[in-house]
Design a protein around this motif. Structure first.
Motif, PDB file in Angstrom:
ATOM      1  N   MET A   1      72.092  39.911  51.085  1.00 25.28           N
ATOM      2  CA  MET A   1      72.756  39.735  52.350  1.00 25.28           C
ATOM      3  C   MET A   1      72.596  38.274  52.761  1.00 25.28           C
ATOM      4  O   MET A   1      71.495  37.738  52.768  1.00 25.28           O
ATOM      5  N   ARG A   2      73.700  37.638  53.131  1.00 26.56           N
ATOM      6  CA  ARG A   2      73.683  36.251  53.598  1.00 26.56           C
ATOM      7  C   ARG A   2      73.594  36.247  55.117  1.00 26.56           C
ATOM      8  O   ARG A   2      74.349  36.941  55.796  1.00 26.56           O
ATOM      9  N   ILE A   3      72.658  35.454  55.633  1.00 23.39           N
ATOM     10  CA  ILE A   3      72.381  35.397  57.065  1.00 23.39           C
ATOM     11  C   ILE A   3      72.403  33.945  57.518  1.00 23.39           C
ATOM     12  O   ILE A   3      71.786  33.086  56.887  1.00 23.39           O
ATOM     13  N   ILE A   4      73.110  33.686  58.610  1.00 26.78           N
ATOM     14  CA  ILE A   4      73.044  32.380  59.252  1.00 26.78           C
ATOM     15  C   ILE A   4      72.049  32.507  60.398  1.00 26.78           C
ATOM     16  O   ILE A   4      72.215  33.334  61.292  1.00 26.78           O
ATOM     17  N   LEU A   5      71.015  31.687  60.358  1.00 29.51           N
ATOM     18  CA  LEU A   5      69.998  31.674  61.405  1.00 29.51           C
ATOM     19  C   LEU A   5      70.284  30.507  62.331  1.00 29.51           C
ATOM     20  O   LEU A   5      70.314  29.353  61.894  1.00 29.51           O
ATOM     21  N   VAL A   6      70.512  30.807  63.597  1.00 33.67           N
ATOM     22  CA  VAL A   6      70.749  29.778  64.601  1.00 33.67           C
ATOM     23  C   VAL A   6      69.388  29.440  65.194  1.00 33.67           C
ATOM     24  O   VAL A   6      68.832  30.205  65.973  1.00 33.67           O
ATOM     25  N   ILE A   7      68.843  28.302  64.783  1.00 31.46           N
ATOM     26  CA  ILE A   7      67.485  27.919  65.171  1.00 31.46           C
ATOM     27  C   ILE A   7      67.462  27.339  66.580  1.00 31.46           C
ATOM     28  O   ILE A   7      66.664  27.731  67.407  1.00 31.46           O
ATOM     29  N   ALA A   8      68.331  26.385  66.862  1.00 31.72           N
ATOM     30  CA  ALA A   8      68.405  25.777  68.194  1.00 31.72           C
ATOM     31  C   ALA A   8      69.863  25.721  68.602  1.00 31.72           C
ATOM     32  O   ALA A   8      70.652  25.007  67.993  1.00 31.72           O
ATOM     33  N   GLY A   9      70.216  26.473  69.613  1.00 30.37           N
ATOM     34  CA  GLY A   9      71.610  26.602  70.016  1.00 30.37           C
ATOM     35  C   GLY A   9      72.275  25.317  70.470  1.00 30.37           C
ATOM     36  O   GLY A   9      73.455  25.117  70.245  1.00 30.37           O
ATOM     37  N   THR A  10      71.540  24.413  71.095  1.00 24.10           N
ATOM     38  CA  THR A  10      72.166  23.211  71.627  1.00 24.10           C
ATOM     39  C   THR A  10      72.338  22.111  70.588  1.00 24.10           C
ATOM     40  O   THR A  10      73.258  21.319  70.676  1.00 24.10           O
ATOM     41  N   LYS A  46      61.136  33.778  56.081  1.00 23.33           N
ATOM     42  CA  LYS A  46      60.010  33.890  55.155  1.00 23.33           C
ATOM     43  C   LYS A  46      60.436  34.424  53.790  1.00 23.33           C
ATOM     44  O   LYS A  46      60.026  33.916  52.749  1.00 23.33           O
ATOM     45  N   LYS A  47      61.269  35.456  53.786  1.00 24.53           N
ATOM     46  CA  LYS A  47      61.619  36.133  52.531  1.00 24.53           C
ATOM     47  C   LYS A  47      62.943  35.678  51.927  1.00 24.53           C
ATOM     48  O   LYS A  47      63.196  35.902  50.754  1.00 24.53           O
ATOM     49  N   GLY A  48      63.809  35.077  52.754  1.00 22.11           N
ATOM     50  CA  GLY A  48      65.121  34.672  52.262  1.00 22.11           C
ATOM     51  C   GLY A  48      65.078  33.370  51.487  1.00 22.11           C
ATOM     52  O   GLY A  48      64.196  32.540  51.687  1.00 22.11           O
ATOM     53  N   ARG A  49      66.044  33.209  50.616  1.00 23.38           N
ATOM     54  CA  ARG A  49      66.167  31.951  49.863  1.00 23.38           C
ATOM     55  C   ARG A  49      67.102  31.011  50.627  1.00 23.38           C
ATOM     56  O   ARG A  49      68.234  31.370  50.958  1.00 23.38           O
ATOM     57  N   PHE A  50      66.609  29.814  50.915  1.00 22.35           N
ATOM     58  CA  PHE A  50      67.402  28.810  51.620  1.00 22.35           C
ATOM     59  C   PHE A  50      68.604  28.438  50.763  1.00 22.35           C
ATOM     60  O   PHE A  50      68.471  28.146  49.580  1.00 22.35           O
ATOM     61  N   GLU A  51      69.809  28.451  51.385  1.00 19.43           N
ATOM     62  CA  GLU A  51      71.001  28.012  50.672  1.00 19.43           C
ATOM     63  C   GLU A  51      71.483  26.656  51.157  1.00 19.43           C
ATOM     64  O   GLU A  51      71.762  25.790  50.362  1.00 19.43           O
ATOM     65  N   LYS A  52      71.597  26.502  52.498  1.00 19.98           N
ATOM     66  CA  LYS A  52      71.988  25.193  53.022  1.00 19.98           C
ATOM     67  C   LYS A  52      71.900  25.164  54.531  1.00 19.98           C
ATOM     68  O   LYS A  52      71.821  26.194  55.188  1.00 19.98           O
TER      69      LYS A  52
END
Length: 81
Positions: A1-10, A46-52
């Protein structure tokens, strides 16, 4: 599953990760159903592989199944890859 993590919204700080393990995917989904978004983000980081790293204007073009913020989640229901 590909997930986009929004770390800092601004600042537009978004990270695309991919979860491979079905157990990890199940854990993230269960946490989301329980409205525990920060914990789900922690597992994905922690468990996901960084893509970009992703810019805000690219969010819709990546084919991620989930966009996850600390306060909410957005599922992609279009089915595109």
């Amino acid at each position: 599953m590909r997930i986009i993590l929004v770390i800092a919204g601004t600042s537009g700080k978004n990270i695309l990760v991919k979860l491979y393990s079905q157990d990890d995917i199940r854990n993230v989904r269960e946490l989301l159903w329980q409205r525990k978004h920060p914990e789900a983000m922690a597992i994905a980081l922690k468990k996901g592989r960084f893509e970009k790293e992703v810019e805000d204007h690219e969010l819709g073009d990546l084919g991620a199944e989930l966009i996850l913020r600390k306060d909410r989640a957005y599922w992609d229901i279009t089915g595109r890859k």
